[in-house]
Design a protein around this motif. Structure first.
Motif, PDB file in Angstrom:
ATOM      1  N   CYS A  72       1.232  -1.004   0.058  1.00 33.00           N
ATOM      2  CA  CYS A  72      -0.024  -0.160   0.182  1.00 33.00           C
ATOM      3  C   CYS A  72       0.923   1.290   0.068  1.00 33.00           C
ATOM      4  N   TYR A  73       1.136   2.106  -0.723  1.00 35.53           N
ATOM      5  CA  TYR A  73       1.744   2.394  -1.215  1.00 35.53           C
ATOM      6  C   TYR A  73       0.645   4.468  -0.926  1.00 35.53           C
ATOM      7  N   THR A  74      -0.343   4.563  -1.642  1.00 34.93           N
ATOM      8  CA  THR A  74      -1.239   5.615  -1.888  1.00 34.93           C
ATOM      9  C   THR A  74      -1.910   6.175  -0.982  1.00 34.93           C
ATOM     10  N   PRO A  75      -2.600   7.043   0.129  1.00 29.65           N
ATOM     11  CA  PRO A  75      -4.033   7.193   0.108  1.00 29.65           C
ATOM     12  C   PRO A  75      -5.277   6.736  -0.696  1.00 29.65           C
ATOM     13  N   VAL A  76      -4.434   6.963  -2.071  1.00 27.11           N
ATOM     14  CA  VAL A  76      -6.218   6.219  -2.710  1.00 27.11           C
ATOM     15  C   VAL A  76      -6.156   4.588  -2.543  1.00 27.11           C
ATOM     16  N   GLN A  77      -5.553   4.274  -2.429  1.00 31.54           N
ATOM     17  CA  GLN A  77      -5.277   2.613  -2.188  1.00 31.54           C
ATOM     18  C   GLN A  77      -5.647   1.967  -0.865  1.00 31.54           C
ATOM     19  N   ALA A  78      -5.191   2.722   0.070  1.00 34.38           N
ATOM     20  CA  ALA A  78      -5.372   2.254   1.307  1.00 34.38           C
ATOM     21  C   ALA A  78      -7.189   2.924   1.590  1.00 34.38           C
ATOM     22  N   ASP A 138       3.349   6.394 -11.762  1.00 30.43           N
ATOM     23  CA  ASP A 138       4.336   6.464 -11.353  1.00 30.43           C
ATOM     24  C   ASP A 138       5.439   7.431 -10.721  1.00 30.43           C
ATOM     25  N   VAL A 139       5.930   8.557 -11.172  1.00 28.44           N
ATOM     26  CA  VAL A 139       6.591   9.531 -11.165  1.00 28.44           C
ATOM     27  C   VAL A 139       6.333  10.504 -10.156  1.00 28.44           C
ATOM     28  N   TYR A 140       4.887  10.438  -9.869  1.00 24.64           N
ATOM     29  CA  TYR A 140       4.590  11.184  -9.160  1.00 24.64           C
ATOM     30  C   TYR A 140       4.916  10.799  -7.306  1.00 24.64           C
ATOM     31  N   HIS A 144       7.272  11.291  -4.397  1.00 22.16           N
ATOM     32  CA  HIS A 144       6.748  11.624  -3.028  1.00 22.16           C
ATOM     33  C   HIS A 144       6.505  10.151  -1.925  1.00 22.16           C
ATOM     34  N   TYR A 145       7.107   9.407  -2.046  1.00 17.91           N
ATOM     35  CA  TYR A 145       7.479   7.867  -1.520  1.00 17.91           C
ATOM     36  C   TYR A 145       6.627   7.745  -0.507  1.00 17.91           C
ATOM     37  N   ALA A 146       7.245   8.971   0.016  1.00 12.82           N
ATOM     38  CA  ALA A 146       7.163   8.900   1.584  1.00 12.82           C
ATOM     39  C   ALA A 146       6.167   9.412   2.288  1.00 12.82           C
ATOM     40  N   GLU A 147       5.419  10.533   1.650  1.00 18.10           N
ATOM     41  CA  GLU A 147       4.547  11.247   1.701  1.00 18.10           C
ATOM     42  C   GLU A 147       2.961   9.694   1.579  1.00 18.10           C
ATOM     43  N   GLY A 148       3.254   9.294   0.645  1.00 19.38           N
ATOM     44  CA  GLY A 148       2.379   8.619   0.011  1.00 19.38           C
ATOM     45  C   GLY A 148       1.705   7.437   1.515  1.00 19.38           C
TER      46      GLY A 148
END
Length: 312
Positions: A72-78, A138-140, A144-148
């Motif tokens: 899980c890498y993003t709030p959307v996925q969460a 993917d680039v974004y 922004h891995y940590a923020e995701g």
């Protein structure tokens, strides 16, 4: 025996976790896009977690005691997962990262220099969530891995329908060729070839964890009762020079360092900012960590063995 769902689980410590859950007698279901098959006897649901309708349909009437989310890498996925598993599980464990504490990626409360960072420095219950950012790009996402990860934790912290926990992993090493990030291999290759390693003038220490120890902690987390974030790191801080020295001893070559100014990019694990984690909470809850200096030589030996032949 518990019914446990692992999202991801196709490589590295996630793959090992699936094997250890199965060996412990749990009934395991793996959900991923089918890049690798799980061990025999493990149920496999091939589905894209980003497609909520397809995920919900694939889950059908299944319920679980625990979900361990490795990818899980993003709030959307969460948010998709929170809706899809609401009422299906009593506990949700997300694998997160030490990078949530990186002061270069967010404005965080200051800690005294050299003080291991506790979990409360980043409180997912109060972290701002922005669903409208380009998380699908993917680039974004890479930038922004940590923020995701911070925002994904925040979504689960506020979700209803299950208790949630996040395991903030230190830098994971070990396993030779399985260590897919290539960060340890970077040092092994440069030192064995006598090539320069770029380091900061005041390289600060960080924390590590062996991939087997992280799998063990995640296994423990499925039956533990803590909620919220938990730091996962072996005992002992190392800086880039300490790491290079261990590799040099194994390789029989002296490392060659080149210093770069503060703020410039250097080799992996050379940091000019402090955010080494404290593992005090996990130890208080009963998880016994090893010492990094005890397992690191073996991890380096595996990485040396995994090097491709010069004639290959």
């Amino acid at each position: 025996m518990q019914k446990i769902c692992v999202i991801g689980g196709s490589r590295y410590f996630g793959k090992l976790l699936v094997k250890r859950l199965q060996a412990a007698g749990h009934q395991v279901t793996v959900v991923n896009r089918g890049s690798a098959r799980p061990p025999a006897g493990v149920e496999h649901l091939v589905v894209d977690r980003n497609d909520e309708a397809v995920l919900t349909a694939a889950l059908g009437s299944r319920t679980f005691d625990v979900v361990v989310d490795q990818v899980c890498y993003t709030p959307v996925q969460a948010a998709i997962a929170a809706r899809s598993f609401a009422g299906r599980t009593r506990r949700y464990v997300m694998t997160s990262t030490i990078e949530v504490y990186d002061p270069a990626t967010a404005v965080l409360p200051a800690v005294p220099p050299g003080t291991p960072v506790p979990e409360e420095i980043v409180d997912p219950a109060t972290w701002l969530v922005a669903m409208d950012l380009p998380w699908h790009d993917d680039v974004y996402l890479e930038a922004h891995y940590a923020e995701g990860k911070r925002q994904a934790e925040a979504v689960f912290a506020r979700a209803g329908g299950f208790e949630s926990a996040s395991v903030r992993s230190a830098h994971v090493l070990g396993g030779g060729a399985q260590e897919f990030t290539g960060r340890l291999a970077h040092y092994v290759e440069h030192i064995t070839r006598g090539e320069e390693i770029t380091v900061h003038a005041k390289a600060l220490p960080t924390v590590f964890i062996h991939y087997e120890e992280l799998a063990d902690l995640l296994l423990w987390a499925t039956t533990a009762h803590f909620t919220g974030p938990l730091n996962a790191c072996s005992n002992g801080l190392l800086d880039v020079h300490d790491l290079a020295a261990v590799i040099a001893t194994q390789a029989g070559r002296e490392p060659v360092h080149r210093t770069v100014p503060a703020g410039e990019k250097a080799s992996p694990f050379s940091f000019d900012r402090h955010y080494a984690m404290s593992n005090a909470r996990a130890k208080e809850l009963g998880f016994p960590f090893s010492r990094t200096t005890d397992w690191l030589p073996g991890a380096v030996a595996e990485a040396l063995t995994a090097r491709p032949s010069p004639t290959a």
